[in-house]
Design an enzyme around this catalytic site. Sequence first.
Site, PDB file in Angstrom:
ATOM      1  N   GLU A  65       0.843  -1.224   0.000  1.00  0.00           N
ATOM      2  CA  GLU A  65       0.000   0.000   0.000  1.00  0.00           C
ATOM      3  C   GLU A  65       0.865   1.258   0.000  1.00  0.00           C
ATOM      4  O   GLU A  65       0.590   2.237   0.695  1.00  0.00           O
ATOM      5  CB  GLU A  65      -0.996  -0.041   1.160  1.00  0.00           C
TER       6      GLU A  65
HETATM    7  C1  LIG Z   1       2.324  -9.488   0.435  1.00  0.00           C
HETATM    8  C2  LIG Z   1       1.973  -8.415  -0.539  1.00  0.00           C
HETATM    9  C3  LIG Z   1       0.639  -8.094  -0.760  1.00  0.00           C
HETATM   10  C4  LIG Z   1       0.298  -7.121  -1.691  1.00  0.00           C
HETATM   11  N1  LIG Z   1      -1.035  -6.873  -1.925  1.00  0.00           N
HETATM   12  C5  LIG Z   1      -1.375  -6.028  -2.926  1.00  0.00           C
HETATM   13  C6  LIG Z   1      -2.746  -5.864  -3.309  1.00  0.00           C
HETATM   14  O1  LIG Z   1      -3.651  -6.457  -2.710  1.00  0.00           O
HETATM   15  N2  LIG Z   1      -3.037  -5.074  -4.365  1.00  0.00           N
HETATM   16  C7  LIG Z   1      -2.066  -4.407  -5.060  1.00  0.00           C
HETATM   17  O2  LIG Z   1      -2.409  -3.703  -6.005  1.00  0.00           O
HETATM   18  N3  LIG Z   1      -0.760  -4.518  -4.718  1.00  0.00           N
HETATM   19  C8  LIG Z   1      -0.403  -5.311  -3.679  1.00  0.00           C
HETATM   20  N4  LIG Z   1       0.936  -5.467  -3.333  1.00  0.00           N
HETATM   21  C9  LIG Z   1       1.959  -4.763  -4.105  1.00  0.00           C
HETATM   22  C10 LIG Z   1       2.644  -3.650  -3.317  1.00  0.00           C
HETATM   23  O3  LIG Z   1       1.776  -2.575  -3.147  1.00  0.00           O
HETATM   24  C11 LIG Z   1       3.941  -3.304  -4.046  1.00  0.00           C
HETATM   25  O4  LIG Z   1       4.831  -4.381  -3.857  1.00  0.00           O
HETATM   26  C12 LIG Z   1       4.536  -2.011  -3.540  1.00  0.00           C
HETATM   27  O5  LIG Z   1       3.759  -0.914  -3.899  1.00  0.00           O
HETATM   28  C13 LIG Z   1       5.974  -1.801  -4.056  1.00  0.00           C
HETATM   29  O6  LIG Z   1       6.039  -1.972  -5.431  1.00  0.00           O
HETATM   30  P1  LIG Z   1       7.183  -2.912  -6.075  1.00  0.00           P
HETATM   31  O7  LIG Z   1       7.127  -4.217  -5.337  1.00  0.00           O
HETATM   32  O8  LIG Z   1       6.973  -2.928  -7.529  1.00  0.00           O
HETATM   33  O9  LIG Z   1       8.529  -2.226  -5.695  1.00  0.00           O
HETATM   34  P2  LIG Z   1       9.258  -1.046  -6.556  1.00  0.00           P
HETATM   35  O10 LIG Z   1       8.255  -0.028  -6.919  1.00  0.00           O
HETATM   36  O11 LIG Z   1      10.044  -1.689  -7.634  1.00  0.00           O
HETATM   37  O12 LIG Z   1      10.242  -0.461  -5.465  1.00  0.00           O
HETATM   38  C14 LIG Z   1      11.496  -1.049  -5.142  1.00  0.00           C
HETATM   39  C15 LIG Z   1      12.179  -0.165  -4.127  1.00  0.00           C
HETATM   40  O13 LIG Z   1      12.431   1.125  -4.705  1.00  0.00           O
HETATM   41  C16 LIG Z   1      11.878   2.138  -3.883  1.00  0.00           C
HETATM   42  N5  LIG Z   1      11.363   3.230  -4.724  1.00  0.00           N
HETATM   43  C17 LIG Z   1      10.598   3.146  -5.838  1.00  0.00           C
HETATM   44  N6  LIG Z   1      10.301   4.362  -6.315  1.00  0.00           N
HETATM   45  C18 LIG Z   1      10.907   5.249  -5.483  1.00  0.00           C
HETATM   46  C19 LIG Z   1      10.984   6.670  -5.425  1.00  0.00           C
HETATM   47  N7  LIG Z   1      10.344   7.443  -6.324  1.00  0.00           N
HETATM   48  N8  LIG Z   1      11.698   7.248  -4.433  1.00  0.00           N
HETATM   49  C20 LIG Z   1      12.337   6.487  -3.498  1.00  0.00           C
HETATM   50  N9  LIG Z   1      12.306   5.138  -3.502  1.00  0.00           N
HETATM   51  C21 LIG Z   1      11.584   4.521  -4.457  1.00  0.00           C
HETATM   52  C22 LIG Z   1      10.745   1.452  -3.131  1.00  0.00           C
HETATM   53  O14 LIG Z   1      10.421   2.147  -1.912  1.00  0.00           O
HETATM   54  C23 LIG Z   1      11.341   0.076  -2.878  1.00  0.00           C
HETATM   55  O15 LIG Z   1      12.174   0.122  -1.737  1.00  0.00           O
HETATM   56  C24 LIG Z   1       1.305  -6.411  -2.377  1.00  0.00           C
HETATM   57  C25 LIG Z   1       2.665  -6.714  -2.128  1.00  0.00           C
HETATM   58  C26 LIG Z   1       2.996  -7.686  -1.232  1.00  0.00           C
HETATM   59  C27 LIG Z   1       4.461  -8.002  -0.997  1.00  0.00           C
END
Ligand SMILES: Cc1cc2nc3c(=O)[nH]c(=O)nc-3n(C[C@H](O)[C@H](O)[C@H](O)COP(=O)(O)OP(=O)(O)OC[C@H]3O[C@@H](n4cnc5c(N)ncnc54)[C@H](O)[C@@H]3O)c2cc1C
Length: 380
Positions: free
Chosen positions: A363
Site C-alpha cells: 500500500e
Molecule cells: C504481500 C503483498 C501483498 C500485496 N497486496 C497487494 C494488493 O492487494 N493489491 C495491489 O495492487 N498490490 C499489492 N501489493 C503490491 C505492493 O503494493 C507493491 O509491492 C509495492 O507498492 C511496491 O512496489 P514494487 O514491489 O513494484 O517495488 P518497486 O516499486 O520496484 O520499489 C522497489 C524499491 O524502490 C523504492 N522506490 C521506488 N520508487 C521510489 C521513489 N520514487 N523514491 C524512493 N524510492 C523509491 C521502493 O520504496 C522500494 O524500496 C502487495 C505486495 C505484497 C508483498
Amino acid sequence: MAVDRMLPTDEARELIELTRDIADKVLEPRVAESEKTGVFPEGVFPALGAAGLLSLPYPEEFGGGEQPYEVYLQVLEEIASRWAAIAVAVSVHGLSCHPLFTYGTDDQKRQWLETMLSGETIGAYSLSEAHAGSDAAALRCRATPVDGGYTLNGTKAWITNGGRADFYTLFARTGEGSRGISCFLVPADTEGLSFGKPEEKMGLRAVPTTTAAYDAAFLPAERRIGEEGQGLSIAFSALDAGRLGIAAVATGVAQRALDEAVAYAKEREAFGRRIIDHQGLGFVLADMAAAVDTARATYLDAARRRDAGLPYSRQASVAKLVATDAAMKVTTDAVQVFGGFGYTQDFPVERYMREAKVMQIFEGTNQIQRLVIARHLADS
Ligand SMILES: Cc1cc2nc3c(=O)[nH]c(=O)nc-3n(C[C@H](O)[C@H](O)[C@H](O)COP(=O)(O)OP(=O)(O)OC[C@H]3O[C@@H](n4cnc5c(N)ncnc54)[C@H](O)[C@@H]3O)c2cc1C
C-alpha cells in the site's frame, strides 16, 4: 493484555468486546498452524462476516455497520493482534469496496454494494503489476472498448485474496499516460480470468497473494466505476483510507509483540532477577511501549480527521510510515527480549517480525509515504 481503549460510544465498546470474543474462539486456535502450513483458513471470513466485521465503515443503507473510521480501525487492530494476515485481508476487502461506494452511480451501488458488504463475499484490490508497483501509472493491463463493454488483456500481480475473492476492483488502461487508466469491478467468475499459484511469502502465509491473468475477458460497460481516465485518482483516494487500515494492522502486531515480550521479561530470570528488572532491558520495553502508543495515536488522529470530513491524506501517510516502522522496530526488539528462544519457531515473536516487514512495503512503500508527505509540504 487487553488494550484499555478510549472509544466514542457504548456500541463501539461492545464491538471491541465482540471482536475479542471472536478472536479468542475463531482466530487464536488456528493462527499458528495455518501460518505454518500456509493453508487458507476456511470458515474464518464467514465468521467475521456473520458478525458484521467485514463492512464496519460503510453505511447501514448498504448493509454496512456505519461505524466511524476510528472505531473500525481499532477493531482491525484487535484482529491484527491475533492474526495479521486476516486483518490485512479484511483491510484489503474494505479498500476494494471503496471505489464503488465513493465513485459508483446509484444504480451500480444498488446492484452490487449490498452483496459486497453482506459479509458473505470478500473483495480484492488489483492495482499493482510486476513492473508497476510504486509507479502504478506505468501499469499495462488493457481494457479495450468493444460493443457493450470492454475486453481485458494483461497480467496483474500481488493480489491479496487472489483466487479467493469474489470480486476484484481492477485498474486497467483505457488510454495513454496517467489519465488513461480506468477502474472496473470484475466478478471472480469472469470468463478469461485466471490466477497464478500463491506467492511463497516470508509471512502472512495463510492468505494468498497471486497474479491474475486476463485473456480476452469480456466485461460489460456498466462495470466501469467512475469515468474513463479517472482510475488513478480513484486508486489513490482508496489508498488513503487503505493506508490507515495498514497502520492499524501494524499497531496490532506491535502491541502483541510488546505484550509477549513483557510477559516473558517478567518470568525469565538472569543474574538472580527478572530480566524486566534489569534497567537496560526495561528501557527496551519502555521504548517499545512508547512506539506502540505513538503508532496508535497517529492513526487515530488521521481517522478522526477523516470522520470529521477533513483532508487526511498527509496524516494517513504519516500514520502508515510511523506505525509500520514502529511495528518493524518493536517486533525486532521483541525477538531480542526473548534471546535465543526468540529466534525459534517455538515462540510467535519471530512470526510477528516477518509479518511486520511487509507492512513497510505494501500500500505504498515507506519511501513512497515520504514522497507523499514531502509533496504535501511542498504544496502547502
Ligand atoms: C504481500 C503483498 C501483498 C500485496 N497486496 C497487494 C494488493 O492487494 N493489491 C495491489 O495492487 N498490490 C499489492 N501489493 C503490491 C505492493 O503494493 C507493491 O509491492 C509495492 O507498492 C511496491 O512496489 P514494487 O514491489 O513494484 O517495488 P518497486 O516499486 O520496484 O520499489 C522497489 C524499491 O524502490 C523504492 N522506490 C521506488 N520508487 C521510489 C521513489 N520514487 N523514491 C524512493 N524510492 C523509491 C521502493 O520504496 C522500494 O524500496 C502487495 C505486495 C505484497 C508483498
